[in-house]
Design an enzyme around this catalytic site. Structure first.
Site, mmCIF file in Angstrom:
data_model
loop_
_atom_site.group_PDB
_atom_site.id
_atom_site.type_symbol
_atom_site.label_atom_id
_atom_site.label_comp_id
_atom_site.label_asym_id
_atom_site.label_seq_id
_atom_site.Cartn_x
_atom_site.Cartn_y
_atom_site.Cartn_z
ATOM 1 N N GLU A 59 -17.502 6.647 2.359
ATOM 2 C CA GLU A 59 -17.936 7.978 1.893
ATOM 3 C C GLU A 59 -19.019 7.857 0.829
ATOM 4 O O GLU A 59 -19.901 8.711 0.727
ATOM 5 C CB GLU A 59 -16.712 8.771 1.382
ATOM 6 C CG GLU A 59 -15.858 9.233 2.557
ATOM 7 C CD GLU A 59 -14.391 9.458 2.240
ATOM 8 O OE1 GLU A 59 -14.009 9.496 1.056
ATOM 9 O OE2 GLU A 59 -13.604 9.584 3.212
ATOM 10 N N GLY A 72 -5.662 7.053 2.189
ATOM 11 C CA GLY A 72 -6.265 8.256 1.619
ATOM 12 C C GLY A 72 -5.274 9.407 1.634
ATOM 13 O O GLY A 72 -4.383 9.499 0.793
ATOM 14 N N HIS A 122 -16.977 2.192 -0.532
ATOM 15 C CA HIS A 122 -16.261 3.055 0.418
ATOM 16 C C HIS A 122 -17.285 3.762 1.308
ATOM 17 O O HIS A 122 -18.364 4.141 0.853
ATOM 18 C CB HIS A 122 -15.407 4.081 -0.341
ATOM 19 C CG HIS A 122 -14.468 4.812 0.562
ATOM 20 N ND1 HIS A 122 -14.885 5.829 1.398
ATOM 21 C CD2 HIS A 122 -13.135 4.653 0.783
ATOM 22 C CE1 HIS A 122 -13.842 6.266 2.093
ATOM 23 N NE2 HIS A 122 -12.769 5.578 1.737
ATOM 24 N N ASN A 181 -5.842 5.934 -2.377
ATOM 25 C CA ASN A 181 -7.166 6.400 -2.815
ATOM 26 C C ASN A 181 -7.128 7.930 -2.792
ATOM 27 O O ASN A 181 -7.141 8.527 -1.723
ATOM 28 C CB ASN A 181 -8.221 5.847 -1.844
ATOM 29 C CG ASN A 181 -9.598 6.459 -2.052
ATOM 30 O OD1 ASN A 181 -9.858 7.105 -3.062
ATOM 31 N ND2 ASN A 181 -10.480 6.246 -1.085
ATOM 32 N N TRP A 182 -7.066 8.513 -3.987
ATOM 33 C CA TRP A 182 -6.914 9.965 -4.058
ATOM 34 C C TRP A 182 -8.231 10.705 -3.809
ATOM 35 O O TRP A 182 -8.253 11.923 -3.752
ATOM 36 C CB TRP A 182 -6.313 10.369 -5.405
ATOM 37 C CG TRP A 182 -4.818 10.201 -5.457
ATOM 38 C CD1 TRP A 182 -4.014 9.688 -4.480
ATOM 39 C CD2 TRP A 182 -3.944 10.568 -6.540
ATOM 40 N NE1 TRP A 182 -2.698 9.720 -4.885
ATOM 41 C CE2 TRP A 182 -2.625 10.248 -6.143
ATOM 42 C CE3 TRP A 182 -4.152 11.119 -7.810
ATOM 43 C CZ2 TRP A 182 -1.519 10.485 -6.974
ATOM 44 C CZ3 TRP A 182 -3.056 11.343 -8.632
ATOM 45 C CH2 TRP A 182 -1.750 11.034 -8.221
ATOM 46 N N LYS A 183 -9.338 9.972 -3.731
ATOM 47 C CA LYS A 183 -10.645 10.605 -3.505
ATOM 48 C C LYS A 183 -10.856 11.742 -4.518
ATOM 49 O O LYS A 183 -10.392 11.620 -5.643
ATOM 50 C CB LYS A 183 -10.764 11.063 -2.052
ATOM 51 C CG LYS A 183 -10.452 9.924 -1.069
ATOM 52 C CD LYS A 183 -10.804 10.221 0.356
ATOM 53 C CE LYS A 183 -10.452 9.011 1.219
ATOM 54 N NZ LYS A 183 -10.833 9.173 2.611
ATOM 55 N N GLU A 197 -12.100 -0.562 6.875
ATOM 56 C CA GLU A 197 -11.856 0.837 7.193
ATOM 57 C C GLU A 197 -12.877 1.316 8.222
ATOM 58 O O GLU A 197 -14.015 1.655 7.854
ATOM 59 C CB GLU A 197 -11.994 1.696 5.930
ATOM 60 C CG GLU A 197 -11.042 1.321 4.828
ATOM 61 C CD GLU A 197 -10.827 2.481 3.864
ATOM 62 O OE1 GLU A 197 -9.674 2.885 3.689
ATOM 63 O OE2 GLU A 197 -11.806 3.004 3.314
ATOM 64 N N GLY A 205 -9.469 9.714 7.895
ATOM 65 C CA GLY A 205 -9.172 11.143 7.846
ATOM 66 C C GLY A 205 -9.143 11.821 9.209
ATOM 67 O O GLY A 205 -9.151 13.050 9.293
ATOM 68 N N SER A 262 -6.412 6.527 8.353
ATOM 69 C CA SER A 262 -5.291 7.258 8.976
ATOM 70 C C SER A 262 -3.970 6.491 8.963
ATOM 71 O O SER A 262 -3.188 6.589 9.908
ATOM 72 C CB SER A 262 -5.657 7.683 10.397
ATOM 73 O OG SER A 262 -6.734 8.612 10.359
#
Ligand code: PGA
Length: 273
Positions: free
Chosen positions: A115, A251, A113, A30-32, A184, A190, A230
């Site tokens: 975020e 990520g 997600h 997931n490149w965000k 997650e 992160g 992570s």
């Protein structure tokens, strides 16, 4: 040569059922909100390596702006989106529908997600609408769930995740095979912190129970459950060894081919081929 093929009905009857044990680990990057066209070189390198790592199913979810180019440059791996709008189209400035993503080359969409839940106030019902829209457009979905640190400390992690699943997962005939769940924990994303293998196992077993209640025993057993938060090349093998973990949603460590391949190789059991 004179050999006879078995009768079609017998042949089908005798085919072994694909069990979840037979599924390849699924490693999704997931490149965000990272990546300009310069990063297509990483996607190409990942794609080339994936050709040798056939024991693992690999996919990338780049930002919208790179979906089409990634699909063109990386022909082997899966390519997906990080979100989608629930509506088919209309006056929604700045939004992108599932059909548009499919047209750009996305085969799946990540929905829910944490975020997005935090930054855009998305609730379980919104996530389910998005999942329904993606499936209607012909895509698969990765539905994300996970507890906050406060919820874990209060001993509520499993009940919070069960509630998210019940509220967010798409329902209906034949839908389970389009669904992957990503667990997650919000506090692990992160941060460099991860749950213990025991905690991941307990959560994934609990998620499996919810899936089987929702989709039925067999269909619920076939849904892949990814761990995310992570995941790095040096902890991937351990995290992937937890019960009911069918892969990882990655990520930060998916942003370079070098580190993402470290995770993919760990998922392949440490060897190429
Ligand atoms: P991370 O992110 O690997 O950078 O922790 C995981 C995710 O948010 O999917």
């Amino acid at each position: 040569m004179n050999f006879r093929l078995p009768r079609q009905d017998k042949f089908l009857f005798e085919l072994p059922k694909v069990s979840k044990m037979a599924q390849r680990p699924y490693i999704v990057g997931n490149w965000k909100m990272h990546g300009t066209r310069a990063m297509l070189a990483e996607a190409r390198a990942i794609d080339r390596a994936a050709e040798r790592l056939i024991k693992v199913e690999v996919a990338l979810a780049p930002p919208y702006t790179l979906i089409h180019a990634t699909r063109k440059e990386a022909g082997l791996i899966g390519v997906g989106a990080q979100d989608c709008h629930p509506a088919d189209g209309g006056a929604h400035t700045g939004d992108i529908s599932a059909a548009m993503l499919k047209d750009a080359g996305a085969g799946f969409a990540i929905v829910g997600h944490s975020e997005r839940r935090a930054d855009h106030g998305e609730k379980d019902a919104d996530v389910r609408e998005k999942a329904d829209a993606a499936i209607s457009a012909g895509m698969n979905v990765i539905v994300c769930v996970g507890e906050t640190e406060e919820q874990r400390d209060a001993g509520k992690a499993e009940s919070v995740v069960a509630k998210q699943l019940k509220g967010s997962l798409p329902e209906g005939e034949g839908v389970a095979e389009k669904v992957t769940v990503a667990y997650e924990p919000v506090w692990a994303i992160g941060t460099g912190r991860t749950p213990t293998v025991e905690d991941i196992s307990a959560m994934h077993v609990s998620i499996r129970n919810v899936l089987q209640k929702l989709y039925g025993e067999e269909a619920g057993a076939g849904v892949r459950i990814l761990y995310g938060g992570s995941v790095k090349p040096d902890n991937a093998a351990e995290l992937l060894s937890a019960d009911e973990v069918g892969g990882a949603l990655v990520g930060g460590a998916s942003l370079t081919a070098e580190s993402f391949l470290g995770i993919i190789i760990a998922a392949a059991g440490g060897e190429e081929g």
